[in-house]
Design an enzyme around this catalytic site. Structure first.
Site, short mmCIF file in Angstrom:
data_model
loop_
_atom_site.label_atom_id
_atom_site.label_comp_id
_atom_site.label_asym_id
_atom_site.label_seq_id
_atom_site.Cartn_x
_atom_site.Cartn_y
_atom_site.Cartn_z
N THR A 1 4.81 -104.44 -21.45
CA THR A 1 4.59 -103.36 -22.41
C THR A 1 5.32 -102.10 -21.96
O THR A 1 5.26 -101.72 -20.78
CB THR A 1 3.12 -103.01 -22.66
OG1 THR A 1 3.07 -101.78 -23.39
CG2 THR A 1 2.27 -102.85 -21.41
N ASP B 1 4.32 -99.39 -22.75
CA ASP B 1 3.27 -98.37 -22.59
C ASP B 1 2.76 -98.27 -21.15
O ASP B 1 2.14 -97.28 -20.79
CB ASP B 1 2.08 -98.69 -23.52
CG ASP B 1 2.50 -98.84 -24.97
OD1 ASP B 1 3.55 -98.27 -25.34
OD2 ASP B 1 1.79 -99.52 -25.73
N GLY C 1 3.86 -94.97 -26.49
CA GLY C 1 2.96 -95.14 -25.35
C GLY C 1 1.51 -95.37 -25.71
O GLY C 1 0.66 -95.51 -24.85
N ARG C 2 1.23 -95.39 -27.02
CA ARG C 2 -0.15 -95.53 -27.52
C ARG C 2 -1.09 -94.53 -26.86
O ARG C 2 -0.83 -93.35 -26.87
CB ARG C 2 -0.67 -96.96 -27.32
CG ARG C 2 -0.14 -97.90 -28.36
CD ARG C 2 -1.04 -99.10 -28.49
NE ARG C 2 -0.31 -100.28 -28.90
CZ ARG C 2 -0.04 -100.59 -30.16
NH1 ARG C 2 -0.46 -99.83 -31.14
NH2 ARG C 2 0.65 -101.67 -30.45
N GLU D 1 2.95 -90.04 -28.41
CA GLU D 1 2.43 -90.26 -29.78
C GLU D 1 0.90 -90.20 -29.84
O GLU D 1 0.32 -89.93 -30.88
CB GLU D 1 2.92 -91.61 -30.32
CG GLU D 1 2.44 -92.80 -29.49
CD GLU D 1 2.93 -94.14 -30.00
OE1 GLU D 1 3.65 -94.19 -31.02
OE2 GLU D 1 2.56 -95.16 -29.38
N LEU E 1 13.97 -96.99 -30.55
CA LEU E 1 15.09 -97.00 -29.60
C LEU E 1 14.57 -97.28 -28.20
O LEU E 1 15.27 -97.81 -27.35
CB LEU E 1 15.82 -95.65 -29.63
CG LEU E 1 16.65 -95.36 -30.88
CD1 LEU E 1 17.20 -93.95 -30.84
CD2 LEU E 1 17.79 -96.37 -30.99
O1 F6P Z 1 2.74 -101.10 -27.66
C1 F6P Z 1 4.09 -100.87 -27.80
C2 F6P Z 1 4.36 -99.91 -28.93
O2 F6P Z 1 5.75 -99.65 -28.99
C3 F6P Z 1 3.58 -98.61 -28.86
O3 F6P Z 1 4.09 -97.70 -27.92
C4 F6P Z 1 3.66 -98.15 -30.30
O4 F6P Z 1 2.55 -97.35 -30.63
C5 F6P Z 1 3.61 -99.45 -31.07
O5 F6P Z 1 3.98 -100.47 -30.18
C6 F6P Z 1 4.50 -99.46 -32.27
O6 F6P Z 1 4.32 -100.66 -32.94
P1 F6P Z 1 5.21 -101.12 -34.18
O7 F6P Z 1 6.43 -101.82 -33.62
O8 F6P Z 1 4.32 -102.06 -34.93
O9 F6P Z 1 5.59 -99.91 -34.97
#
Ligand code: F6P
Length: 360
Positions: A138, A140, A183-184, A235, A285
């Protein structure tokens, strides 16, 4: 018949997935095992299963290719997380179907390459009786039990590069530039890229911020003759007593999609300070393109160790990096709670010693 193992990639993609697949296939082939790739994430385990044999020679160029040759999904029948990280129990019938299909495919074990959500599914499949081994992926970097997940270093490299580029335009126009990164609920990407890229303000979920404090920092810089400011916003950052900013209305059986805080922060800064402010959302990106050399190295070690865990029949375990070693740990240790940036840890202290503001 040869021993056969399976591998799937689940959740959001990130740089290094193919490097892990390559390492697993190569290490398995050295033991004279064959590797079946399950296509499209966990959904590929449902009837009729979607899979293909991974050819040893096909692996040659994969080390530095972004994305995943197997495909992946972070929604659908196997979504294990909803809302803001609530765990969802996958229906027994679905888990049983997946287990049956793995048995029919002759799999001795299944390597699950994924983050928090995918490893939660992996654990549920393991409890259903499927021999599962996990690999921590991940951007994150929010998994417990391993000091780092793969994909994170590549994401930090993208965010740092973005800051380098934003700095020159911010300086030229004497502007405030706000960079929103992913990064959730963890601020790892923001804080590491923020320090590496010379950010002035870093807003992370772990330290809720106040607009008056962050604007104070911008105005202080003005007084020092520094007429531009770089603000990095995770985010998942939010105002003290504020809510997360989400993108869209949210779908059923899916984790909330964070995003949009950068624009909110930029508008507020411009209004409060009168400084011209622009926002850049780095978005996907951070997830595309080739892995960094660190991630290539990590992925290769992770993949080889996953095969070692299978050889030792240490199922229900995940590969973890505990420098200098790779070890196996119960998957439950990794998914119990999120690993976040310690508020008073060395990283935050280092940033504060440089004068970086967290807006608190
Ligand atoms: O968990 C990885 C991640 O890139 C997070 O950082 C982000 O919030 C989410 O996935 C975005 O997901 P998606 O590709 O569904 O927009």
């Amino acid at each position: 018949m040869k021993t056969r193992i399976g591998i799937l990639t689940g959740g959001g993609d990130c740089p290094g997935l193919n490097a892990v697949i390559r390492a697993v296939v190569k290490a398995a082939a050295k033991r004279d095992w064959e590797t079946l790739g399950i296509l499209g994430g966990f959904d590929g385990l449902l009837s009729p299963p979607r899979q293909r044999l991974l050819d040893y020679h096909e692996m040659d160029a994969l080390l530095f290719v972004g994305g995943t040759i197997l495909g992946t999904a972070n929604k659908g029948q196997f979504a294990a997380k909803t809302g803001h990280g609530d765990v969802r129990r996958i229906p027994n019938a679905i888990l049983a179907e997946a287990q049956r299909n793995c048995a029919n495919l002759g799999l001795r074990a299944l390597v699950v390459v994924g983050g928090d959500g995918s490893l939660t599914i992996g654990q549920q499949l393991f409890e259903q009786g499927l021999p599962v081994v996990g690999v921590p992926k991940t951007i994150d970097n929010d998994l417990e039990a391993t000091v780092v997940t793969f994909g994170f270093d590549s994401a930090v490299a993208s965010a740092t590069d973005a800051l380098d580029r934003l700095r020159t335009t911010a300086q030229s126009h004497q502007r405030v530039m706000v960079l929103e990164v992913m990064g959730r609920y963890a601020g790892w990407i923001a804080v590491e890229a923020g320090i590496a890229g010379g950010g002035d303000v870093i807003l992370i979920p772990e330290i809720p911020f106040r607009y008056d404090r962050l604007c104070q920092k911008i105005l202080e810089r003005e007084r020092e003759g520094k007429t531009f400011t770089l603000v990095v916003v995770a985010e998942g950052a939010r105002e003290q007593a504020g809510e997360y900013v989400t993108a869209g209305s949210g779908e059923a059986n899916r984790e909330a999609r964070l995003g949009g805080i950068g624009a909110v922060v930029a508008a507020e800064i411009q209004q409060r300070t009168g400084k011209e402010t622009r926002v850049c959302v780095l978005g996907h990106l951070q997830r595309g393109g080739p892995p960094t050399n660190f991630d290539r190295f990590l992925c290769t070690r992770f993949g080889v160790h996953a095969v070692r865990l299978i050889a030792e029949e240490r199922y229900g375990q995940m590969v973890a990096y505990r420098p200098p070693d790779m070890v196996g740990v119960p998957i439950t240790e990794a998914i119990g709670r999120l690993r976040t940036v310690p508020q008073d840890g060395d990283i935050v202290q280092t940033a504060r010693c440089l004068g970086i503001s967290f807006g608190d």
